[in-house]
Design a protein around this motif. Structure first.
Motif, PDB file in Angstrom:
ATOM      1  N   THR A  21      85.388 102.115  22.757  1.00  8.40           N
ATOM      2  CA  THR A  21      83.859 102.720  23.104  1.00  8.40           C
ATOM      3  C   THR A  21      83.189 102.640  21.837  1.00  8.40           C
ATOM      4  N   ALA A  22      83.443 103.356  20.806  1.00  6.42           N
ATOM      5  CA  ALA A  22      82.371 103.464  19.783  1.00  6.42           C
ATOM      6  C   ALA A  22      82.967 102.769  18.537  1.00  6.42           C
ATOM      7  N   ASN A  23      84.198 102.029  18.479  1.00  6.33           N
ATOM      8  CA  ASN A  23      84.586 100.921  17.563  1.00  6.33           C
ATOM      9  C   ASN A  23      84.905 101.822  16.437  1.00  6.33           C
ATOM     10  N   ARG A  24      85.480 102.938  16.241  1.00  3.76           N
ATOM     11  CA  ARG A  24      85.687 103.723  15.231  1.00  3.76           C
ATOM     12  C   ARG A  24      87.155 104.222  15.277  1.00  3.76           C
ATOM     13  N   VAL A  25      87.985 104.101  16.435  1.00  2.00           N
ATOM     14  CA  VAL A  25      89.454 104.747  16.649  1.00  2.00           C
ATOM     15  C   VAL A  25      90.104 103.444  17.028  1.00  2.00           C
ATOM     16  N   ARG A  26      90.407 103.278  18.303  1.00  2.00           N
ATOM     17  CA  ARG A  26      91.175 102.381  18.907  1.00  2.00           C
ATOM     18  C   ARG A  26      91.095 101.181  18.595  1.00  2.00           C
ATOM     19  N   SER A  27      90.020 100.577  18.581  1.00  2.00           N
ATOM     20  CA  SER A  27      89.814  99.156  18.816  1.00  2.00           C
ATOM     21  C   SER A  27      90.079  98.888  17.106  1.00  2.00           C
ATOM     22  N   PRO A  28      89.665  99.633  16.132  1.00  2.81           N
ATOM     23  CA  PRO A  28      89.938  99.202  14.808  1.00  2.81           C
ATOM     24  C   PRO A  28      91.288  99.238  14.484  1.00  2.81           C
ATOM     25  N   MET A  29      91.956 100.132  15.144  1.00  2.00           N
ATOM     26  CA  MET A  29      93.475 100.617  14.834  1.00  2.00           C
ATOM     27  C   MET A  29      94.294  99.262  15.339  1.00  2.00           C
ATOM     28  N   ILE A  49      90.637  87.885  14.399  1.00  2.00           N
ATOM     29  CA  ILE A  49      90.807  89.093  15.061  1.00  2.00           C
ATOM     30  C   ILE A  49      89.955  90.185  14.567  1.00  2.00           C
ATOM     31  N   GLU A  50      88.847  90.531  15.588  1.00  2.00           N
ATOM     32  CA  GLU A  50      87.936  91.498  15.238  1.00  2.00           C
ATOM     33  C   GLU A  50      87.987  92.581  16.351  1.00  2.00           C
ATOM     34  N   SER A  51      87.009  93.517  16.076  1.00  2.00           N
ATOM     35  CA  SER A  51      86.756  94.656  17.166  1.00  2.00           C
ATOM     36  C   SER A  51      85.426  95.101  17.086  1.00  2.00           C
ATOM     37  N   ALA A  52      84.815  95.538  18.479  1.00  2.00           N
ATOM     38  CA  ALA A  52      83.729  96.017  18.890  1.00  2.00           C
ATOM     39  C   ALA A  52      83.880  97.098  19.745  1.00  2.00           C
ATOM     40  N   GLY A  53      82.699  97.911  20.022  1.00  2.00           N
ATOM     41  CA  GLY A  53      82.557  98.915  21.089  1.00  2.00           C
ATOM     42  C   GLY A  53      81.695  98.793  22.283  1.00  2.00           C
ATOM     43  N   THR A  54      81.922  99.385  23.394  1.00  2.00           N
ATOM     44  CA  THR A  54      80.860  99.262  24.500  1.00  2.00           C
ATOM     45  C   THR A  54      79.726  99.929  24.143  1.00  2.00           C
ATOM     46  N   TRP A  55      79.822 101.201  23.293  1.00  2.00           N
ATOM     47  CA  TRP A  55      78.772 102.148  23.104  1.00  2.00           C
ATOM     48  C   TRP A  55      78.932 102.186  21.560  1.00  2.00           C
ATOM     49  N   ALA A  56      79.093 101.391  20.661  1.00  2.00           N
ATOM     50  CA  ALA A  56      79.214 101.588  19.210  1.00  2.00           C
ATOM     51  C   ALA A  56      77.688 101.267  18.750  1.00  2.00           C
ATOM     52  N   VAL A  57      77.693 102.106  17.603  1.00  2.00           N
ATOM     53  CA  VAL A  57      76.382 102.063  16.754  1.00  2.00           C
ATOM     54  C   VAL A  57      76.894 101.287  15.595  1.00  2.00           C
ATOM     55  N   GLU A  58      76.067 100.305  15.212  1.00  2.00           N
ATOM     56  CA  GLU A  58      76.480  99.302  14.277  1.00  2.00           C
ATOM     57  C   GLU A  58      76.498  99.945  12.837  1.00  2.00           C
ATOM     58  N   ILE A  77      91.714 100.309   6.192  1.00  2.00           N
ATOM     59  CA  ILE A  77      90.591  99.909   7.238  1.00  2.00           C
ATOM     60  C   ILE A  77      89.293 100.613   6.535  1.00  2.00           C
ATOM     61  N   SER A  78      89.171 100.919   5.476  1.00  2.00           N
ATOM     62  CA  SER A  78      88.019 101.382   4.756  1.00  2.00           C
ATOM     63  C   SER A  78      87.001 100.483   4.917  1.00  2.00           C
ATOM     64  N   ALA A  79      87.066  99.194   4.907  1.00  2.00           N
ATOM     65  CA  ALA A  79      85.996  98.562   4.862  1.00  2.00           C
ATOM     66  C   ALA A  79      85.525  98.188   6.200  1.00  2.00           C
ATOM     67  N   HIS A  80      86.077  98.616   7.389  1.00  2.00           N
ATOM     68  CA  HIS A  80      85.720  98.351   8.689  1.00  2.00           C
ATOM     69  C   HIS A  80      84.221  99.001   8.909  1.00  2.00           C
ATOM     70  N   ALA A  81      83.489  98.413   9.725  1.00  2.00           N
ATOM     71  CA  ALA A  81      82.264  99.030  10.065  1.00  2.00           C
ATOM     72  C   ALA A  81      81.965  98.398  11.429  1.00  2.00           C
ATOM     73  N   SER A  82      81.574  99.602  12.221  1.00  2.00           N
ATOM     74  CA  SER A  82      81.636  99.533  13.826  1.00  2.00           C
ATOM     75  C   SER A  82      80.567  98.385  14.239  1.00  2.00           C
ATOM     76  N   GLN A  83      80.844  97.735  15.269  1.00  2.00           N
ATOM     77  CA  GLN A  83      79.583  97.025  15.620  1.00  2.00           C
ATOM     78  C   GLN A  83      79.684  97.005  17.462  1.00  2.00           C
ATOM     79  N   PRO A  84      78.484  96.688  18.088  1.00  2.00           N
ATOM     80  CA  PRO A  84      78.588  96.809  19.249  1.00  2.00           C
ATOM     81  C   PRO A  84      78.897  95.373  19.977  1.00  2.00           C
ATOM     82  N   ILE A  85      79.364  95.547  21.264  1.00  2.00           N
ATOM     83  CA  ILE A  85      79.873  94.200  21.721  1.00  2.00           C
ATOM     84  C   ILE A  85      78.553  93.351  21.879  1.00  2.00           C
TER      85      ILE A  85
END
Length: 173
Positions: A21-29, A49-58, A77-85
């Motif tokens: 959903t937000a690309n801050r928990v499950r998909s980054p894991m 291999i990347e990740s994104a969220g359906t309702w993510a805030v970039e 994973i400290s460098a991860h930044a959320s991204q919307p699909i």
């Protein structure tokens, strides 16, 4: 010549997009765990291999508990930044793995041409279960989610490897 060697010679890569959903928990894991599995199992193979969220805030960082649970596993994973699909080049991914059925619906609605490449992550291990979002839970809940994702990825690695190949190669396997 084996398929793996042919793929290396012509520079093809396997590609997987993990979606929650937000690309801050499950998909980054899931992204981090799959990267670790690939690095340990086939360090010479070309993977994206990347990740994104359906309702993510970039641009948001992983949730603190997500980062802590991955750090316990030796994964930073400290460098991860959320991204919307919507910001992804969806056509460039051979496989899209989602955590919930609603994520699949959202991806297919937004990108109907991807319908044949979108699966629940649990389907890789022969199941049809959703991966629960621990976002409001305890550190133990986050650990359980990471453990579940690890089990699914390990059990489903051969199917992931097959489907993450170029679409025309995925049917051949």
């Amino acid at each position: 010549m084996p398929q793996k060697e042919v793929r290396k010679l012509i520079g093809q890569e396997r590609s997987v997009l993990m979606v929650c959903t937000a690309n801050r928990v499950r998909s980054p894991m899931a992204e981090a765990l799959l990267k670790a599995l690939v690095a340990a199992d086939s360090p010479d193979d070309a993977w994206r291999i990347e990740s994104a969220g359906t309702w993510a805030v970039e641009g948001l960082p992983p949730m603190p508990r997500t980062e802590a649970v991955m750090a316990e596993r030796g994964i930073d994973i400290s460098a991860h930044a959320s991204q919307p699909i919507e910001e992804c080049d969806m056509a460039s991914f051979n496989l899209v793995l989602v955590m919930e059925k609603g994520h699949r619906e959202a991806v297919v609605r937004e990108f109907p041409e991807m319908a044949g490449r979108v699966y629940l992550i649990s389907e890789m291990a022969g199941m049809n279960d959703e991966v629960h979002d621990p976002v409001a839970g305890t550190l133990a809940d986050y650990r359980r989610t990471a453990d579940e994702l690890q089990r699914i990825l390990e059990a489903g690695m051969s199917r992931i490897r097959q489907l993450a190949a170029q679409p025309e190669d995925a049917d051949a396997g």
